[in-house]
Write an enzyme that holds these catalytic residues in place. Structure first.
Site, PDB file in Angstrom:
ATOM      1  N   SER A 239      27.659  48.654  91.725  1.00  0.00           N
ATOM      2  CA  SER A 239      26.928  48.589  90.515  1.00  0.00           C
ATOM      3  C   SER A 239      27.757  48.763  89.340  1.00  0.00           C
ATOM      4  O   SER A 239      28.947  49.090  89.435  1.00  0.00           O
ATOM      5  CB  SER A 239      25.658  49.515  90.148  1.00  0.00           C
ATOM      6  OG  SER A 239      26.109  50.756  89.889  1.00  0.00           O
ATOM      7  N   LYS A 240      27.253  48.480  88.119  1.00  0.00           N
ATOM      8  CA  LYS A 240      28.063  48.896  86.833  1.00  0.00           C
ATOM      9  C   LYS A 240      28.917  49.967  86.845  1.00  0.00           C
ATOM     10  O   LYS A 240      30.043  49.938  86.111  1.00  0.00           O
ATOM     11  CB  LYS A 240      27.101  48.398  85.631  1.00  0.00           C
ATOM     12  CG  LYS A 240      27.194  47.001  85.630  1.00  0.00           C
ATOM     13  CD  LYS A 240      26.296  46.520  84.229  1.00  0.00           C
ATOM     14  CE  LYS A 240      26.221  45.114  83.979  1.00  0.00           C
ATOM     15  NZ  LYS A 240      24.836  44.968  83.251  1.00  0.00           N
TER      16      LYS A 240
END
Ligand code: GLU
Length: 466
Positions: A239-240
């Site tokens: 994820s980010k």
């Protein structure tokens, strides 16, 4: 065997994610290797969340990576009539039914199931209903009762079985009349003659439902290959938090598509202990039987290493074109100063990204050169005056800045001053570059050219006089 037909089917609800790009890449490579077809289908049935901006972003990222399709993009939003017709077919054949249960009723059923320790799933209330009240309804697919489980052989994960008691009567059409993913993906894959579905394993639970729908609609079931997901360094889903996950963010960060392609393919696929693969190599070597069963861990350092490899070995002319927007963004004008191609060649060895290369190019075009404070204090001192005057004299005497002539000029200066090479080169580097990390001193002199080099030395001499 019939021609291989694979597809990439992104939902345009955001940018192209690293994981999606890898799925697209695997499909693309296999299609090219097997001389099959790679179909692109935009899954935009979720009208509220799909945007043209996302479609453009996805197409743009695929083009940047070099993943050209043979057919498409098809848009599911153009195909609603077909989906409606298929829903009607299932209703007519008694394989689907209208469900009038309201959201509140469904909530109550779910709560009850939970309270009784049962898995919450639709209880089939409307299955046998014959009336057609004038209230909103969804259409549900009747889970076939002729067998207890569905099994398929996944080309990556092997044989997988799902017990039907885990499944329920799937909604295939929402109250607003729009069809749902599991239905349309089946209709489209079948109608588009897709015979191998390669996708992320986050869809593996959908596969048995889809197989049942293929059968109910009288379609041939394709082969499946579910690619393990990509994890961050903490083994959680990428994820980010783990860094950029958008393909195009890597373009903005100065990565080359070759590096990203090479990196993505190795996240899950291997070929002995080889690490460097061009697209052509991959088309020759890629196969699903070398895709691992376990998740790949995203490693930004390795991606950076691959990027520096591709910059080092890249075609300088191509790199020159790619570098221009980065220079522009940094306000580095190249109209005056050395030939950009020569600058690029001098920086290829030492730049891991195009951003680093743009930073490294700045001193070549700086007018005047900005000295780093520390370097200036250390090397641009009055006691260096004699050295700089000598350098000016000997470098002015060169007819051209060939390696030979530069070597002799340096030898003379070293001889007269009794200084070692480094003691001559370091102050000169500060005068020429301002003191930033830079290529070898001869290379800097050659790329800057004689005029600019001498000008910069004179400027340093003026400064010493102050
Ligand atoms: N539109 C789906 C997604 O983006 C495609 C899934 C599939 O490949 O079947 O996840």
């Amino acid at each position: 065997m019939s021609e291989l037909r694979v597809r990439f089917a992104p939902s345009p609800t955001g940018y192209l994610h690293i994981g999606g790009a890898r799925t697209a890449l695997f499909n693309y490579l296999l299609a090219r290797k097997e001389k099959g077809s790679f179909v692109l289908r935009i899954e935009d049935t979720d009208v509220a969340r799909s945007t043209q901006e996302s479609v453009d972003a996805i197409l743009n990222a695929m083009e940047w990576l070099g993943l050209s399709c043979d057919e498409g993009p098809y848009y599911q939003s153009d195909r609603f009539d077909l989906y409606r017709q298929k829903v009607q077919q299932l209703l007519d054949e008694g394989k689907a039914y209208r469900c009038y249960c309201t959201a509140d009723e469904l909530d109550a059923k779910r709560e009850k199931a939970k309270a009784e320790g049962r898995k919450p799933k639709y209880d089939g209330t409307c299955r046998h209903r014959t009336d057609q009240p004038d209230t909103p309804y969804v259409v549900r697919f009747k889970l076939p009762e002729d067998r207890e489980e569905t099994t398929f052989v996944d080309q990556i994960k092997g044989s997988i079985s799902f017990r039907h008691e885990e499944l329920d009567d799937l909604i295939i059409q929402r109250t607003d009349g729009t069809p749902t993913y599991n239905l349309v993906v089946v209709i489209d894959d079948a109608e588009m003659n897709i015979n191998l579905v390669i996708r992320g394993d986050d869809h593996i639970n959908n596969t048995p439902r889809q197989i049942l729908l293929y059968e109910a609609l009288g379609y041939k079931v394709p082969e499946f290959a579910h690619v393990p997901m990509i994890l961050g360094s903490d083994k959680k889903r990428l994820s980010k938090r783990h860094g950029a996950t958008s393909v195009m963010a890597y373009q903005s960060m100065g990565y080359l598509p070759e590096a990203l392609v090479n990196y993505l393919v190795r996240l899950g696929w291997s070929f002995g202990d080889e690490e460097i693969f061009s697209m052509a190599d991959l088309i020759e070597k890629f196969s699903l039987d070398r895709v691992g069963r376990s998740a790949g861990v995203f490693n930004p350092e390795k991606l950076l290493w691959l990027n520096s490899h591709y910059i080092k070995t890249g075609d300088p002319e191509k790199l020159t074109e790619l570098l221009k927007p980065f220079l522009e963004e940094k306000g580095i004008g190249i109209d005056h100063g050395p030939d950009l191609l020569a600058v690029v060649k001098s920086l290829q060895e030492r730049s891991a990204t195009l951003i680093e290369m743009a930073d490294g190019a700045a001193f070549y075009y700086a007018e005047p050169v900005e000295y780093e404070e520390k370097a200036k204090n250390k090397f641009l001192q009055p006691e260096q005056k004699e050295l700089f005057s000598l350098l000016l004299e000997k470098l002015s005497a060169c007819t051209v800045f060939t390696e030979d002539q530069l070597e002799s000029a340096f030898a003379e200066v070293m001889n007269i001053t009794d200084l070692k090479f480094g003691k001559v080169a370091q102050p000169l580097r500060v005068a020429l570059t301002g003191g930033v990390p830079s290529p070898g001193i001869y290379e800097v002199l050659q790329v800057l050219g004689q005029d600019t080099s001498l000008k910069r030395i004179k400027k340093a001499i003026e400064l010493l006089a102050d």
